[in-house]
Scaffold this motif. Sequence first.
Motif, PDB file in Angstrom:
ATOM      1  N   MET A   1     -25.854  30.626  35.693  1.00  0.00           N
ATOM      2  CA  MET A   1     -25.146  30.520  36.979  1.00  0.00           C
ATOM      3  C   MET A   1     -26.133  30.700  38.110  1.00  0.00           C
ATOM      4  N   LYS A   2     -26.049  29.807  39.048  1.00  0.00           N
ATOM      5  CA  LYS A   2     -27.013  29.851  40.148  1.00  0.00           C
ATOM      6  C   LYS A   2     -26.791  31.085  41.000  1.00  0.00           C
ATOM      7  N   LYS A   3     -27.876  31.774  41.255  1.00  0.00           N
ATOM      8  CA  LYS A   3     -27.813  32.994  42.046  1.00  0.00           C
ATOM      9  C   LYS A   3     -27.587  32.649  43.509  1.00  0.00           C
ATOM     10  N   LEU A   4     -26.580  33.279  44.109  1.00  0.00           N
ATOM     11  CA  LEU A   4     -26.283  33.020  45.510  1.00  0.00           C
ATOM     12  C   LEU A   4     -27.105  33.930  46.384  1.00  0.00           C
ATOM     13  N   LEU A   5     -27.618  33.370  47.454  1.00  0.00           N
ATOM     14  CA  LEU A   5     -28.400  34.159  48.400  1.00  0.00           C
ATOM     15  C   LEU A   5     -27.465  34.813  49.399  1.00  0.00           C
ATOM     16  N   ASN A   6     -27.726  36.075  49.655  1.00  0.00           N
ATOM     17  CA  ASN A   6     -26.960  36.779  50.674  1.00  0.00           C
ATOM     18  C   ASN A   6     -27.702  36.680  51.987  1.00  0.00           C
TER      19      ASN A   6
ATOM     20  N   ALA B   1     -35.776  36.572  50.209  1.00  0.00           N
ATOM     21  CA  ALA B   1     -36.664  35.645  49.507  1.00  0.00           C
ATOM     22  C   ALA B   1     -36.223  35.551  48.049  1.00  0.00           C
ATOM     23  N   ASP B   2     -36.294  34.349  47.472  1.00  0.00           N
ATOM     24  CA  ASP B   2     -35.845  34.194  46.089  1.00  0.00           C
ATOM     25  C   ASP B   2     -36.863  33.479  45.203  1.00  0.00           C
TER      26      ASP B   2
ATOM     27  N   VAL C   1     -54.807  31.063  30.061  1.00  0.00           N
ATOM     28  CA  VAL C   1     -53.971  31.449  31.205  1.00  0.00           C
ATOM     29  C   VAL C   1     -52.739  30.550  31.267  1.00  0.00           C
ATOM     30  N   HIS C   2     -52.948  29.243  31.135  1.00  0.00           N
ATOM     31  CA  HIS C   2     -51.828  28.295  31.138  1.00  0.00           C
ATOM     32  C   HIS C   2     -50.833  28.639  30.035  1.00  0.00           C
ATOM     33  N   GLU C   3     -51.339  28.851  28.843  1.00  0.00           N
ATOM     34  CA  GLU C   3     -50.464  29.126  27.703  1.00  0.00           C
ATOM     35  C   GLU C   3     -49.672  30.412  27.902  1.00  0.00           C
ATOM     36  N   SER C   4     -50.320  31.436  28.440  1.00  0.00           N
ATOM     37  CA  SER C   4     -49.642  32.720  28.632  1.00  0.00           C
ATOM     38  C   SER C   4     -48.542  32.620  29.685  1.00  0.00           C
ATOM     39  N   VAL C   5     -48.787  31.821  30.725  1.00  0.00           N
ATOM     40  CA  VAL C   5     -47.792  31.649  31.788  1.00  0.00           C
ATOM     41  C   VAL C   5     -46.609  30.822  31.295  1.00  0.00           C
ATOM     42  N   LEU C   6     -46.895  29.747  30.576  1.00  0.00           N
ATOM     43  CA  LEU C   6     -45.824  28.899  30.050  1.00  0.00           C
ATOM     44  C   LEU C   6     -44.983  29.649  29.021  1.00  0.00           C
ATOM     45  N   ALA C   7     -45.607  30.567  28.297  1.00  0.00           N
ATOM     46  CA  ALA C   7     -44.886  31.344  27.286  1.00  0.00           C
ATOM     47  C   ALA C   7     -43.824  32.240  27.919  1.00  0.00           C
ATOM     48  N   LEU C   8     -43.965  32.527  29.206  1.00  0.00           N
ATOM     49  CA  LEU C   8     -42.987  33.361  29.911  1.00  0.00           C
ATOM     50  C   LEU C   8     -41.806  32.552  30.435  1.00  0.00           C
ATOM     51  N   GLY C   9     -41.858  31.240  30.250  1.00  0.00           N
ATOM     52  CA  GLY C   9     -40.757  30.397  30.702  1.00  0.00           C
ATOM     53  C   GLY C   9     -41.035  29.621  31.971  1.00  0.00           C
ATOM     54  N   ILE C  10     -42.244  29.746  32.514  1.00  0.00           N
ATOM     55  CA  ILE C  10     -42.609  28.946  33.683  1.00  0.00           C
ATOM     56  C   ILE C  10     -42.749  27.491  33.240  1.00  0.00           C
ATOM     57  N   LEU C  11     -42.158  26.565  33.996  1.00  0.00           N
ATOM     58  CA  LEU C  11     -42.190  25.157  33.624  1.00  0.00           C
ATOM     59  C   LEU C  11     -43.568  24.548  33.891  1.00  0.00           C
TER      60      LEU C  11
ATOM     61  N   LYS D   1     -39.718  30.729  40.230  1.00  0.00           N
ATOM     62  CA  LYS D   1     -38.363  30.603  40.758  1.00  0.00           C
ATOM     63  C   LYS D   1     -37.562  31.900  40.647  1.00  0.00           C
ATOM     64  N   ASP D   2     -38.001  32.791  39.778  1.00  0.00           N
ATOM     65  CA  ASP D   2     -37.319  34.068  39.581  1.00  0.00           C
ATOM     66  C   ASP D   2     -38.282  35.189  39.954  1.00  0.00           C
ATOM     67  N   LEU D   3     -38.018  35.874  41.066  1.00  0.00           N
ATOM     68  CA  LEU D   3     -38.931  36.907  41.548  1.00  0.00           C
ATOM     69  C   LEU D   3     -39.120  38.051  40.558  1.00  0.00           C
ATOM     70  N   THR D   4     -38.141  38.276  39.704  1.00  0.00           N
ATOM     71  CA  THR D   4     -38.278  39.364  38.735  1.00  0.00           C
ATOM     72  C   THR D   4     -39.376  39.080  37.714  1.00  0.00           C
ATOM     73  N   MET D   5     -39.820  37.814  37.646  1.00  0.00           N
ATOM     74  CA  MET D   5     -40.864  37.434  36.698  1.00  0.00           C
ATOM     75  C   MET D   5     -42.263  37.494  37.305  1.00  0.00           C
ATOM     76  N   ALA D   6     -42.365  37.712  38.605  1.00  0.00           N
ATOM     77  CA  ALA D   6     -43.659  37.631  39.287  1.00  0.00           C
ATOM     78  C   ALA D   6     -44.686  38.600  38.711  1.00  0.00           C
ATOM     79  N   GLY D   7     -44.300  39.848  38.537  1.00  0.00           N
ATOM     80  CA  GLY D   7     -45.229  40.833  37.993  1.00  0.00           C
ATOM     81  C   GLY D   7     -45.692  40.481  36.593  1.00  0.00           C
ATOM     82  N   ASN D   8     -44.766  39.992  35.766  1.00  0.00           N
ATOM     83  CA  ASN D   8     -45.116  39.611  34.396  1.00  0.00           C
ATOM     84  C   ASN D   8     -46.092  38.442  34.368  1.00  0.00           C
ATOM     85  N   VAL D   9     -45.898  37.492  35.285  1.00  0.00           N
ATOM     86  CA  VAL D   9     -46.788  36.330  35.345  1.00  0.00           C
ATOM     87  C   VAL D   9     -48.203  36.763  35.718  1.00  0.00           C
TER      88      VAL D   9
END
Length: 243
Positions: A1-6, A46-47, A76-86, A124-132
């Motif tokens: 479900m698309k996250k709505l911005l407040n 910010a989203d 680096v590419h492989e590790s980032v893509l493994a996290l779900g980054i397109l 696209k998901d800020l919660t993933m920024a630190g992991n990336v």
Amino acid sequence: MKKLLNAKLVLAVLGAVFFTSCTIKTTENNRRTVSVSGTGSVEVEADNATIILSVITRGKDVGNTAKENAEKMTKVHESVLALGILPEDVSTEHYTINQESNYLNGKVIYGDYVATNRIKIFIKDLTMAGNVIDAAIKAGANQLSSFQYGISNKESFVKQARTLAVQNARDTANLLATTSGAFLGKVISLNEQSNNFGFYRVNAKRASLEAAVEDSASSFVSTPISGGKTTISFTVDAVFEIK
């Protein structure tokens, strides 16, 4: 479900400021006008984020230096893509190989070859920024150039801010007209004076991260990334007819 911005709409009605910038005058054809400024702002969470990082390698042999860089960037590419980054959200921004040199006693002294491969990652998901960031560093990235927050649905918020700015100008003009015993007429001219599209950048220090990469996995500390609010604002200059 698309996250709505407040989004919190903030209409800044700074009475004293607007009154000092308002002008009522009569033109050569006896048409009375009022000139005003209006400001509209939209505060948005910010989203998404864009990260720019690099793999930098150096060595005595240009071929080996380039090879080492390619191997690390592949990881680096492989590790980032493994996290779900397109794949389409990861792109090469800059690639160079050059040899360091210095002048000594009128002579050129050549040093190591340096290969730099810089990529841009859209998250696209800020919660993933630190992991990336963590995954990229562990895989071999050793320079973080910038971290920039963004808004995915920017156009709708820009439209809201513009609408608020025009409405603010009209309200101010109407207040001046009615206070002076007149009625507000049609708009004669409308110009956009300034705008702030609400993007804000966190410039990371261009420093080597190799020491952190060499630390053991148990001592590696995860990178905390927190979202924030940004403001999209517009200011317009308007001239209205008064009757």
